[in-house]
Design a protein around this motif. Sequence first.
Motif, PDB file in Angstrom:
ATOM      1  N   MET A  93       0.848  -1.160   0.000  1.00  0.00           N
ATOM      2  CA  MET A  93       0.000   0.000   0.000  1.00  0.00           C
ATOM      3  C   MET A  93       0.899   1.230   0.000  1.00  0.00           C
ATOM      4  SD  MET A  93      -2.792   1.186   2.836  1.00  0.00           S
ATOM      5  CE  MET A  93      -3.861  -0.171   2.526  1.00  0.00           C
ATOM      6  N   HIS A  94       0.992   1.871  -1.106  1.00  0.00           N
ATOM      7  CA  HIS A  94       1.867   3.031  -1.213  1.00  0.00           C
ATOM      8  C   HIS A  94       1.047   4.309  -1.131  1.00  0.00           C
ATOM      9  CE1 HIS A  94       5.348   0.652  -2.222  1.00  0.00           C
ATOM     10  NE2 HIS A  94       4.571  -0.063  -3.009  1.00  0.00           N
ATOM     11  N   GLY A  95       1.629   5.356  -0.632  1.00  0.00           N
ATOM     12  CA  GLY A  95       0.979   6.662  -0.613  1.00  0.00           C
ATOM     13  C   GLY A  95       0.028   6.848   0.547  1.00  0.00           C
ATOM     14  N   ALA A  96      -1.115   6.186   0.502  1.00  0.00           N
ATOM     15  CA  ALA A  96      -2.149   6.400   1.519  1.00  0.00           C
ATOM     16  C   ALA A  96      -1.968   5.498   2.725  1.00  0.00           C
ATOM     17  CB  ALA A  96      -3.525   6.167   0.906  1.00  0.00           C
ATOM     18  N   GLY A 150       8.690   1.080   4.233  1.00  0.00           N
ATOM     19  CA  GLY A 150       9.322  -0.094   3.663  1.00  0.00           C
ATOM     20  C   GLY A 150       8.393  -1.256   3.436  1.00  0.00           C
ATOM     21  N   GLY A 151       7.182  -1.197   3.917  1.00  0.00           N
ATOM     22  CA  GLY A 151       6.240  -2.287   3.676  1.00  0.00           C
ATOM     23  C   GLY A 151       6.639  -3.560   4.383  1.00  0.00           C
ATOM     24  N   HIS A 152       6.403  -4.691   3.716  1.00  0.00           N
ATOM     25  CA  HIS A 152       6.677  -5.996   4.304  1.00  0.00           C
ATOM     26  C   HIS A 152       8.053  -6.509   3.895  1.00  0.00           C
ATOM     27  CE1 HIS A 152       2.746  -6.831   6.103  1.00  0.00           C
ATOM     28  NE2 HIS A 152       2.297  -6.030   5.154  1.00  0.00           N
ATOM     29  N   GLU A 153       9.042  -5.689   4.117  1.00  0.00           N
ATOM     30  CA  GLU A 153      10.427  -6.060   3.812  1.00  0.00           C
ATOM     31  C   GLU A 153      11.117  -6.516   5.103  1.00  0.00           C
ATOM     32  OE1 GLU A 153      11.652  -6.019   0.751  1.00  0.00           O
ATOM     33  OE2 GLU A 153       9.766  -5.212  -0.047  1.00  0.00           O
ATOM     34  N   GLN A 196      13.398  -4.268  12.386  1.00  0.00           N
ATOM     35  CA  GLN A 196      13.259  -3.128  13.300  1.00  0.00           C
ATOM     36  C   GLN A 196      12.109  -3.345  14.277  1.00  0.00           C
ATOM     37  OE1 GLN A 196      13.209   0.818  11.532  1.00  0.00           O
ATOM     38  NE2 GLN A 196      14.152  -0.047   9.708  1.00  0.00           N
ATOM     39  N   LEU A 197      10.973  -3.796  13.762  1.00  0.00           N
ATOM     40  CA  LEU A 197       9.797  -3.978  14.612  1.00  0.00           C
ATOM     41  C   LEU A 197       9.987  -5.110  15.617  1.00  0.00           C
ATOM     42  CD1 LEU A 197       7.025  -3.433  11.924  1.00  0.00           C
ATOM     43  CD2 LEU A 197       7.765  -1.840  13.711  1.00  0.00           C
TER      44      LEU A 197
END
Length: 56
Positions: free
Chosen positions: A1-4, A30-33, A39-40
């Motif tokens: 999901m980019h942008g929003a 970064g999404g699901h990388e 980090q999380l």
Amino acid sequence: MHGAGHSYHARVVSTPAGEGVGLTADFVNGGHEWFVWRQLIRDFLTRTAFLPPVTG
């Protein structure tokens, strides 16, 4: 999901927060990388997983 993506997630977080649920949002680009998950996971293990439960 980019942008929003962040605005959507901010709305999702605001719902329980509006009901008095204590939470901390952590938005990482970064999404699901693996970079993001690493980090999380580190944050969860050092700031949440091994702390005593909050009562009261």
